[in-house]
Design a protein around this motif. Sequence first.
Motif, PDB file in Angstrom:
ATOM      1  N   SER A 226       0.865  -1.180   0.000  1.00  0.00           N
ATOM      2  CA  SER A 226       0.000   0.000   0.000  1.00  0.00           C
ATOM      3  C   SER A 226       0.899   1.226   0.000  1.00  0.00           C
ATOM      4  O   SER A 226       1.921   1.247   0.695  1.00  0.00           O
ATOM      5  N   GLY A 227       0.518   2.225  -0.766  1.00  0.00           N
ATOM      6  CA  GLY A 227       1.347   3.422  -0.832  1.00  0.00           C
ATOM      7  C   GLY A 227       0.522   4.683  -0.977  1.00  0.00           C
ATOM      8  O   GLY A 227      -0.631   4.649  -1.401  1.00  0.00           O
ATOM      9  N   THR A 228       1.142   5.788  -0.594  1.00  0.00           N
ATOM     10  CA  THR A 228       0.476   7.087  -0.722  1.00  0.00           C
ATOM     11  C   THR A 228       1.179   7.949  -1.767  1.00  0.00           C
ATOM     12  O   THR A 228       0.877   9.130  -1.901  1.00  0.00           O
ATOM     13  N   THR A 248     -10.910   9.884  11.951  1.00  0.00           N
ATOM     14  CA  THR A 248     -10.857  11.349  11.965  1.00  0.00           C
ATOM     15  C   THR A 248     -11.364  11.994  10.681  1.00  0.00           C
ATOM     16  O   THR A 248     -11.778  13.152  10.692  1.00  0.00           O
ATOM     17  N   GLY A 249     -11.299  11.263   9.558  1.00  0.00           N
ATOM     18  CA  GLY A 249     -11.664  11.836   8.272  1.00  0.00           C
ATOM     19  C   GLY A 249     -10.524  12.555   7.586  1.00  0.00           C
ATOM     20  O   GLY A 249     -10.681  13.062   6.470  1.00  0.00           O
ATOM     21  N   TYR A 250      -9.363  12.620   8.239  1.00  0.00           N
ATOM     22  CA  TYR A 250      -8.205  13.294   7.646  1.00  0.00           C
ATOM     23  C   TYR A 250      -7.269  12.285   6.970  1.00  0.00           C
ATOM     24  O   TYR A 250      -7.154  11.136   7.414  1.00  0.00           O
ATOM     25  N   PRO A 251      -6.585  12.723   5.914  1.00  0.00           N
ATOM     26  CA  PRO A 251      -5.646  11.834   5.240  1.00  0.00           C
ATOM     27  C   PRO A 251      -4.517  11.387   6.168  1.00  0.00           C
ATOM     28  O   PRO A 251      -4.054  12.153   7.018  1.00  0.00           O
ATOM     29  N   ALA A 252      -4.088  10.156   5.982  1.00  0.00           N
ATOM     30  CA  ALA A 252      -2.973   9.625   6.762  1.00  0.00           C
ATOM     31  C   ALA A 252      -1.675  10.288   6.322  1.00  0.00           C
ATOM     32  O   ALA A 252      -1.556  10.771   5.196  1.00  0.00           O
ATOM     33  N   VAL A 276      -0.592   2.237   7.084  1.00  0.00           N
ATOM     34  CA  VAL A 276      -0.522   3.582   6.496  1.00  0.00           C
ATOM     35  C   VAL A 276      -1.188   4.578   7.441  1.00  0.00           C
ATOM     36  O   VAL A 276      -0.700   5.695   7.641  1.00  0.00           O
ATOM     37  N   VAL A 277      -2.300   4.175   8.048  1.00  0.00           N
ATOM     38  CA  VAL A 277      -3.027   5.056   8.972  1.00  0.00           C
ATOM     39  C   VAL A 277      -2.317   5.161  10.315  1.00  0.00           C
ATOM     40  O   VAL A 277      -2.193   6.253  10.882  1.00  0.00           O
ATOM     41  N   ARG A 282       3.630   2.524  15.429  1.00  0.00           N
ATOM     42  CA  ARG A 282       2.518   1.634  15.754  1.00  0.00           C
ATOM     43  C   ARG A 282       2.346   0.562  14.686  1.00  0.00           C
ATOM     44  O   ARG A 282       1.871  -0.538  14.971  1.00  0.00           O
ATOM     45  N   GLY A 283       2.754   0.877  13.462  1.00  0.00           N
ATOM     46  CA  GLY A 283       2.702  -0.110  12.393  1.00  0.00           C
ATOM     47  C   GLY A 283       3.649  -1.269  12.656  1.00  0.00           C
ATOM     48  O   GLY A 283       3.296  -2.438  12.460  1.00  0.00           O
ATOM     49  N   LEU A 284       4.859  -0.968  13.122  1.00  0.00           N
ATOM     50  CA  LEU A 284       5.812  -2.020  13.469  1.00  0.00           C
ATOM     51  C   LEU A 284       5.310  -2.845  14.645  1.00  0.00           C
ATOM     52  O   LEU A 284       5.503  -4.065  14.693  1.00  0.00           O
ATOM     53  N   GLU A 285       4.640  -2.188  15.591  1.00  0.00           N
ATOM     54  CA  GLU A 285       4.054  -2.921  16.718  1.00  0.00           C
ATOM     55  C   GLU A 285       2.981  -3.888  16.237  1.00  0.00           C
ATOM     56  O   GLU A 285       2.886  -5.029  16.713  1.00  0.00           O
TER      57      GLU A 285
END
Length: 317
Positions: A226-228, A248-252, A276-277, A282-285
């Motif tokens: 996944s990518g931005t 939140t509705g805001y972009p990651a 991504v979010v 926290r992603g590594l966790e």
Amino acid sequence: MPLLTLAQTVQTRVVTLMGSRFDLTVSAKNEADAQAYIDTAVAEITRIEHLISEWIPATQVSEVNRNAGIKPVKVDRELFDLTRRAIAFSTMTNGAFDISFAAIDKVWKFDGSMTKTPSKRAVRRSVRRIGYQNIVLDSVAQTIFLKKKGMKIGFGATGKGYAADKTKALLQSKGIKAGIVNASGDMNAWGTQPDGTPWTVGITNPLDKTKVFAVFPLEDGAVVTSGTYEKFVVLDGKRYAHIIDPRTGYPASGVSSITVFADSAELANGLSTSIVVLGVSRGLELLAQHPGVSGIIVDDNGDIHHSKNIALDRVKH
């Protein structure tokens, strides 16, 4: 299991299914057999699309969404179990992944038409119908009920991965010893190429899309990226990516690219979207909570982070 021989032929077909590009690769005794098995794969993906698509009015998912706030809808066990796993994933990520994201108001546009950021009120309202906690599953009646009017469930984040997993399993059950199902980057492969070498997957450098920064062997497993870096908008000098935080509705922000290796493309798909979010730390966790899963994260500065169980020294750069 017999080894493949050089007599095997590899055939690939590119099709559009589930609104996405699928590259279907099969190794078989001859071209005719390979193409027949690819036909089987296309039929299976089409079957899944007509079960889980929220865009096709006749699907069970569309029926569930139409009855949001009205009544529970009885569904096939397959869809019930897929929904149950998605809700479990939503719970695990505290809503960074949310199966009811389909109900978001599209206040962010990534087609070049946006000239200013939406108001805080518009963003806040955009997520008012999102909330996996408002999905009620009845395992006895095999029903799904969305408690709020206007709620929707959708499988945009796991559906293609699920289709890749199911198609692989079906082809394996028919004796196909090697192949790849590539659902627009959600890949599940098994076996080896006819000469015995493994299939390989390249990870795009998010800072330069024309280059690959690593190539991995892919042996009987799934990989999802996944990518931005491909879909975003720049407003007032700030970059906003197309993946939205359902809470939140805001972009990651913070993660430019995440590649996840797992046994299941459905799992890898859900993890990659969530990371991504969630961001790098926290992603590594989250990756560490899944012993059989590994991942590589590229942050917005181009720095590389990876789970402890991935051997980068085996990677071709």
